[in-house]
Design a protein around this motif. Structure first.
Motif, short mmCIF file in Angstrom:
data_model
loop_
_atom_site.label_atom_id
_atom_site.label_comp_id
_atom_site.label_asym_id
_atom_site.label_seq_id
_atom_site.Cartn_x
_atom_site.Cartn_y
_atom_site.Cartn_z
N LYS A 23 -26.91 50.89 131.48
CA LYS A 23 -25.78 50.06 131.93
C LYS A 23 -26.13 48.58 131.98
CE LYS A 23 -22.33 49.83 135.62
NZ LYS A 23 -21.21 49.90 134.67
N VAL A 24 -27.41 48.28 132.21
CA VAL A 24 -27.82 46.88 132.32
C VAL A 24 -27.53 46.09 131.05
CG1 VAL A 24 -30.19 47.29 131.52
CG2 VAL A 24 -29.73 45.38 133.05
N PHE A 25 -27.43 46.79 129.90
CA PHE A 25 -27.18 46.11 128.63
C PHE A 25 -25.69 45.92 128.35
CE2 PHE A 25 -31.44 47.92 128.00
CZ PHE A 25 -32.13 46.77 127.62
N ASP A 26 -24.83 46.31 129.32
CA ASP A 26 -23.39 46.03 129.17
C ASP A 26 -23.13 44.54 129.21
OD1 ASP A 26 -22.96 48.71 129.08
OD2 ASP A 26 -22.18 48.91 131.12
N THR A 27 -23.96 43.82 129.94
CA THR A 27 -23.84 42.36 130.08
C THR A 27 -25.18 41.71 129.72
OG1 THR A 27 -24.41 42.58 132.42
CG2 THR A 27 -22.06 42.49 131.87
N THR A 28 -25.30 40.40 129.93
CA THR A 28 -26.54 39.69 129.64
C THR A 28 -26.95 38.87 130.86
OG1 THR A 28 -26.01 39.53 127.28
CG2 THR A 28 -27.69 38.03 128.12
N ASP A 29 -28.19 39.07 131.32
CA ASP A 29 -28.72 38.32 132.46
C ASP A 29 -29.08 36.90 132.03
OD1 ASP A 29 -28.46 40.63 133.84
OD2 ASP A 29 -30.60 41.10 133.93
N MET A 30 -28.76 35.93 132.91
CA MET A 30 -29.05 34.53 132.61
C MET A 30 -29.64 33.83 133.82
SD MET A 30 -25.82 33.27 130.27
CE MET A 30 -25.52 33.98 128.64
N ILE A 31 -30.47 32.80 133.55
CA ILE A 31 -31.11 31.98 134.58
C ILE A 31 -30.94 30.51 134.19
CG2 ILE A 31 -33.29 31.40 135.72
CD1 ILE A 31 -34.29 34.18 135.02
N LYS A 32 -30.69 29.66 135.18
CA LYS A 32 -30.60 28.22 134.92
C LYS A 32 -31.97 27.65 134.56
CE LYS A 32 -26.77 27.19 138.09
NZ LYS A 32 -26.38 26.42 139.30
N ILE A 33 -32.00 26.74 133.60
CA ILE A 33 -33.25 26.12 133.19
C ILE A 33 -33.86 25.29 134.32
CG2 ILE A 33 -32.02 24.16 132.16
CD1 ILE A 33 -35.45 25.63 131.10
N SER A 34 -33.01 24.68 135.15
CA SER A 34 -33.54 23.86 136.25
C SER A 34 -34.32 24.71 137.24
CB SER A 34 -32.38 23.14 136.97
OG SER A 34 -31.45 24.09 137.49
N GLU A 35 -33.79 25.88 137.57
CA GLU A 35 -34.48 26.78 138.51
C GLU A 35 -35.70 27.43 137.84
OE1 GLU A 35 -30.59 27.97 141.25
OE2 GLU A 35 -31.60 29.51 140.06
N TYR A 36 -35.59 27.69 136.55
CA TYR A 36 -36.72 28.29 135.83
C TYR A 36 -37.90 27.32 135.79
CZ TYR A 36 -39.25 30.89 132.22
OH TYR A 36 -40.20 31.59 131.52
#
Length: 675
Positions: free
Chosen positions: A392-405
């Motif tokens: 189910k996790v591949f139904d969407t795409t996880d994203m992170i902000k570059i500033s926080e990364y």
């Protein structure tokens, strides 16, 4: 009087009892040492989390010991049957002298009691010594520094061992009485003259069965590779059934086919005592193919459990350093609104001051409605990868902000990454996806998100962990420009921190206590509207080592028991059939066969019966371990050779030791007849 006769019999026949006695002693040793694991001196130096894992391990081993005692009980009954059959003439003489079957049963009862007491005492003493080795091994598994070693004895393990083996010996005594009551005088006096009938099967039928066996086994291997370790899959169940049938057919047909092939090679067949050796081996296979099948499957379980247990330990520990970049990571779950509450607010309600105790970064994760499955689907070639993308996790795409990364990288002590407005980073440390993602990176230069083309920066995968966890935390995550996730609600938030200042040890202990209370004593926080989870670096190591230790101890415990049982049954089986063939060896001596020729023939027979089931079990194990290793990739990559080499060493010592002991005992029995 009967007790004295029994004692003298045991003393006189001690050489005949050697394999039986050693098997019992080792069985008691293993049983006691593994059941005393929660009483080892290393427990005093363990923290609460490690102690919980050892308690779980001890409870699991206690349950498994019930099954182990059944296996050992069957082994002891089988061994006792061999010893009784070896002494048929002796019992026949007793009956001629007027001794009744009840009195003979009484002698056997005392003999069993004496052997049981001696082996139980010797096994417990040896087990107490081996338990100390296990204590040191446990300390190494959990990376515990033993501040003060002390020799420990587990009274509960001693009582459990005495109880279980006492019940086994009681059943053996009852079994002995039943066996003796069925004996007839004529059978006892002429028991050693009853040679097994050599019945060579039709070679063409045997060849057909052997080809069918290889075909069935090949199809079973194919099915298990398709099904993997999905126990509910009908293909997996069918592969197990076909594997058992194929193994039985293999041993049913192999002897006659080999016998027929050797007969056609006159130079080999007529060399030395090969005619005798081949007929001996073939005749034994006629009646023993079922027991050979069981032994082969037991050896398969032994090799599989030992290799897998050691493999789990190596795999889980190999990625721990990469998976624990921070002193602690904290998640929060709002019981009412999912993940709406802030981690910092939750810790504030628990009166835990983060600002004074640690450097930290709050990392938020977002779910974009773009399907990762669609992005990666065409690069999923294997059935495992395709099945994985159905998560189910591949139904969407996880994203992170570059500033926080970049703040996260700074907390790690790494330099920041300059990411342009049309660039993204691909992150993953999930080993099973490694090959798929490498294909994706190699073939794709960019990715379209919200009708805009984004270049994949540096054409590489970022494998660093984004939080401290005992296992992989990132399957497929994109680091994107901040404005790309504007308007998307966060689905998760994690606080990563490194403790600072003179009070950092107390701060770590306080946070660890909070984690443990939520984990083991949540009633203390039942009035709160959130749950806290996560862990410190030490807790991640304890979780990983605790799980791998449980699997390893259970695997080694079961593996040694199965190995011991398989080798002992083979040894006793060969020695029992040796007694049935004594007349043949007398005939060989009469026609001029030398002692060295007979010993060489004996070694060939013993070696074939030990090596053949081992050889097929190794083939089974290769297929099984290959399937299991695909699942171990989830824990991390590791050296697959080391577990196999350690398993091979253990097999060589135990199995090879029994082979040699059987050869020596077999040779001595035959030698005594013409000495």
């Amino acid at each position: 009087m009967y007790s004295r006769i029994a004692f003298n019999n045991v003393k006189k026949s001690f050489k005949d009892y050697t394999i039986y006695f050693l098997t019992l002693t080792f069985a008691v040793c293993i049983f006691y040492s593994f059941n005393s694991i929660d009483s080892q001196s290393v427990m005093a130096d363990m923290n609460s989390g490690q102690t919980e894992y050892v308690k779980i391990m001890a409870q699991l081993i206690s349950y498994i010991s019930i099954g182990v005692s059944v296996i050992l009980g069957g082994l002891i009954i089988y061994a006792t049957k061999f010893l009784i059959s070896k002494r048929k003439k002796e019992f026949g003489v007793y009956m001629i002298l007027g001794m009744g079957k009840r009195k003979m049963s009484r002698i056997l009862l005392f003999e069993t009691l004496y052997i049981g007491i001696i082996s139980l005492a010797a096994g417990l003493l040896l087990g107490m010594l081996f338990a100390q080795v296990l204590s040191i091994f446990t300390a190494k598994l959990f990376a515990v520094q033993m501040t003060q070693y002390s020799f420990s004895i587990s009274i509960s393990a001693i009582l459990k061992t005495i109880l279980y083996f006492g019940l086994i010996y009681l059943l053996v005594m009852i079994f002995n009485v039943i066996i003796v009551s069925k004996y007839k005088l004529i059978d006892l006096l002429h028991g050693d003259r009853k040679n097994e009938k050599i019945n060579i099967k039709n070679p063409y039928i045997a060849l057909f069965i052997l080809i069918a066996a290889l075909t069935i086994l090949g199809y079973a291997y194919y099915l298990v590779n398709l099904a993997g370790l999905n126990f509910d899959d009908s293909r997996f169940k069918l592969s197990i059934a076909l594997g058992i049938v194929g193994t039985a057919f293999f041993f049913y047909g192999i002897a006659s086919v080999t016998f027929s092939a050797l007969r056609k090679n006159k130079n080999l067949y007529l060399n030395g005592l090969n005619v005798f050796s081949v007929k001996q081996i073939s005749s034994k296979f006629n009646t023993n193919f079922i027991s050979m099948t069981i032994i082969c499957l037991m050896l398969f379980v032994t090799i599989g459990t030992l290799s897998t247990g050691l493999g789990v330990k190596n795999a889980s520990e190999s990625s721990l350093k990469n998976q624990t970049p921070f002193d602690a990571s904290v998640h929060v779950f709002d019981k009412n609104n999912g993940s709406k509450i802030s981690v910092l607010d939750a810790l504030g309600q628990l009166n835990y001051n983060v600002d004074d105790n640690a450097d930290y970064v709050v990392l938020r994760q977002y779910k974009h409605n773009m399907s990762s499955r669609d992005v990666l689907g065409k690069y999923a070639l294997s059935s495992e990868q395709k099945e994985m993308l159905n998560f189910k996790v591949f139904d969407t795409t996880d994203m992170i902000k570059i500033s926080e990364y970049n703040k996260l990288r700074k907390l790690k002590g790494e330099s920041s990454i300059d990411l342009k407005d049309n660039e993204i980073l691909v992150c993953s440390n999930y080993e099973p996806l490694k090959g798929l993602l490498e294909s994706f990176i190699k073939n794709e230069n960019s990715l379209q998100i919200d009708n805009k083309e984004f270049k994949i920066k540096d054409k590489k995968i970022e494998t660093g962990a984004i939080l401290t966890s005992p296992s992989s935390d990132t399957m497929f995550t994109l680091v994107v420009p901040d404005d790309l996730v504007n308007g998307i609600d966060k689905y998760d938030e994690v606080l990563n921190l490194n403790f600072i200042g003179d009070n950092k040890e107390n701060a770590k202990k306080e946070l660890t206590a909070i984690f443990n209370n939520f984990k083991f004593n949540e009633n203390e926080y039942k009035n709160l509207n959130f749950s806290l989870y996560g862990g410190t670096r030490e807790m991640a190591y304890d979780d990983s080592r605790g799980l791998s230790a449980i699997i390893l101890f259970v695997a080694v415990y079961m593996g040694i028991v199965f190995l011991l049982s398989s080798a002992a049954v083979l040894a006793l089986q060969q020695l029992s059939q040796c007694n049935d063939s004594i007349g043949r060896y007398r005939s060989l001596r009469k026609i001029g066969a030398t002692k060295s020729m007979i010993n060489k023939s004996i070694f060939k027979q013993v070696a074939v019966f030990f090596i053949l089931p081992l050889a097929l079990s190794i083939v089974h194990s290769y297929v099984g371990i290959t399937v299991v290793n695909k699942y171990l990739m989830v824990l991390g990559s590791s050296n697959k050779i080391q577990p196999i080499l350690m398993t091979a060493l253990m097999m060589l010592i135990v199995y090879g030791g029994y082979l040699y002991a059987t050869y020596v005992a077999y040779k001595n029995i035959v030698g005594n007849e013409y000495r």
